[in-house]
Design an enzyme around this catalytic site. Structure first.
Site, PDB file in Angstrom:
ATOM      1  N   VAL A 138      48.792  -9.842-105.190  1.00 57.88           N
ATOM      2  CA  VAL A 138      47.917  -8.769-104.698  1.00 57.88           C
ATOM      3  C   VAL A 138      47.259  -7.962-105.821  1.00 57.88           C
ATOM      4  O   VAL A 138      46.339  -7.187-105.561  1.00 57.88           O
ATOM      5  CB  VAL A 138      48.645  -7.810-103.720  1.00 57.88           C
ATOM      6  CG1 VAL A 138      49.089  -8.539-102.466  1.00 57.88           C
ATOM      7  CG2 VAL A 138      49.812  -7.095-104.389  1.00 57.88           C
TER       8      VAL A 138
ATOM      9  N   TYR B  34      54.233   5.916-109.001  1.00 61.37           N
ATOM     10  CA  TYR B  34      54.346   5.490-107.595  1.00 61.37           C
ATOM     11  C   TYR B  34      53.733   6.541-106.653  1.00 61.37           C
ATOM     12  O   TYR B  34      52.989   6.202-105.726  1.00 61.37           O
ATOM     13  CB  TYR B  34      55.825   5.275-107.294  1.00 61.37           C
ATOM     14  CG  TYR B  34      56.175   4.686-105.955  1.00 61.37           C
ATOM     15  CD1 TYR B  34      56.133   3.313-105.739  1.00 61.37           C
ATOM     16  CD2 TYR B  34      56.603   5.497-104.909  1.00 61.37           C
ATOM     17  CE1 TYR B  34      56.501   2.766-104.516  1.00 61.37           C
ATOM     18  CE2 TYR B  34      56.975   4.954-103.680  1.00 61.37           C
ATOM     19  CZ  TYR B  34      56.930   3.592-103.495  1.00 61.37           C
ATOM     20  OH  TYR B  34      57.304   3.059-102.287  1.00 61.37           O
TER      21      TYR B  34
END
Ligand code: CAA
Length: 249
Positions: free
Chosen positions: A64, A156
Site C-alpha cells: 500500500v 502514527y
C-alpha cells in the site's frame, strides 16, 4: 446481481481479518489485500483457515505504500472477478512507536507512507469505477490516537489524523455519486499490534478505559459492515469511535 467486491487492505491481520470475516458472512465477495513483507505463504495459510470456517475469501498481494503495486493488485482483482471493487476498506497500517526526541526519519517516514500515502494509493484506483457505477463505499481505519494523541506516537497520530481530513474532503466530492466515505477509529483492540506494547504500559492504558477491557476485532468488523450496507447511504464524512469510552468528544 453478482456479489459486490470488497477489498480490505491488511486483510489477513488482526482487525482486518475480522472485517473480512464479517463482510464475507454478510454476503460480499471479499478480497484480503496483504503485504506481509512478501510472505505469500502466510496469506495462503490464512485463506485456508478461512475456508475451514466456510468462508471463501480471496487474497491479493499489494504494497500500500507504492502506487504501482496497488495498481497491479487492483488489476488482478478485476481480472479474477471480472468486476471492479465496490467497497474499499483502507485498513493496512503499522506502528513505529518512540518518543519524538529520539525518533528517526525512517520511523516517521515508514508510518506516514503506510498509514497515509496508502489512502491515496488504493482509493485513487477504485474511486472512478465507484463513481461510474453510482455506488461505492470507502471505509478508512484511523485510531483513537488521531484525535487524542499518544505519548510515543507523533508519527502514527499525525498519519491517523490525516485520515480524518482525507475522509471528509473526499466524502464531499463523491456524495452525489452514491459513494460514501467514512472513518472508523478503534481504540485499544486485542491484536498483535497492541500486544507489542510493554505489559506494564498496556496495563496502565487498560486502566484508563471506562468499559474496563480492550476491544475485540469483531466489534470493529461489525461497525465497518454497517457502513458498507445500503442502509448506511446517508452516513458520509463521518467517524465512528469505538474505544470503550477512553476518548469522548
Ligand atoms: N505520559 C508522560 N510520560 C510518559 C508516558 C506518558 N503516557 N509514558 C511514558 N512516559 C515517560 C516515563 O515516565 C519515562 O520518564 P522518565 O524517563 O522521566 O522516567 C519515560 O517516558 C520513558 O521514556 P523512554 O523513551 O525511555 O521509554 P521507552 O523507550 O521504553 O518507551 C514508548 C517509549 C515505546 C513510546 C512507550 O512509552 C510505549 O510503548 N508507549 C505506548 C505507545 C502506545 O500506546 N502505542 C499504541 C500502539 S497500538 C496502536 O497504535 C493501535 C491503536 O490505534 C490504538
Amino acid at each position: 446481481m453478482s456479489k459486490r467486491i470488497a477489498l480490505v487492505t491488511g486483510g489477513t491481520g488482526g482487525i482486518g481479518s475480522a472485517i473480512c470475516q464479517e463482510l464475507a458472512k454478510q454476503g460480499y465477495q471479499v478480497v484480503a489485500g496483504y503485504n506481509n513483507g512478501g510472505k505469500h505463504e502466510k496469506a495462503q495459510a490464512w485463506q485456508a483457515e478461512m475456508r475451514e470456517k466456510g468462508l471463501d475469501i480471496g487474497i491479493a498481494y499489494g504494497d500500500v505504500t507504492k502506487y504501482d503495486s496497488c495498481e497491479r493488485c487492483i488489476k488482478e482483482i478485476e481480472e479474477v472477478y471480472g468486476a471492479s471493487v465496490s467497497i474499499l476498506v483502507n485498513n493496512a497500517g503499522i506502528t513505529r512507536d518512540g518518543q519524538f526526541k529520539k525518533m528517526s526519519w525512517e520511523q516517521w517516514n515508514e508510518v506516514l507512507r503506510a498509514n497515509l500515502d496508502s489512502m491515496f494509493n488504493m482509493t485513487r484506483l477504485v474511486i472512478n469505477p465507484m463513481i461510474e457505477q453510482g455506488w461505492g463505499r470507502v471505509v478508512n481505519i484511523s485510531s483513537i490516537n488521531a484525535q487524542k494523541g499518544q505519548f510515543g506516537q507523533t508519527n502514527y497520530s499525525a498519519a491517523k489524523a490525516g485520515i480524518h481530513g482525507f475522509t471528509k474532503a473526499l466524502a464531499q466530492e463523491v456524495a452525489r455519486k452514491g459513494v460514501t466515505v467514512n472513518t472508523v477509529s478503534p481504540g485499544y483492540v486485542l491484536t498483535p499490534m497492541v500486544e507489542k506494547i510493554a505489559p506494564e504500559i498496556l496495563e496502565k492504558i487498560q486502566g484508563d478505559i471506562p468499559v474496563g477491557r480492550l476491544g475485540t476485532p469483531e466489534e470493529i468488523g461489525f461497525a465497518v459492515a454497517y457502513l458498507c450496507n445500503d442502509m448506511a447511504g446517508y452516513v458520509t464524512g463521518s467517524n465512528i469511535a469505538i474505544n470503550g469510552g477512553q476518548h469522548m468528544f
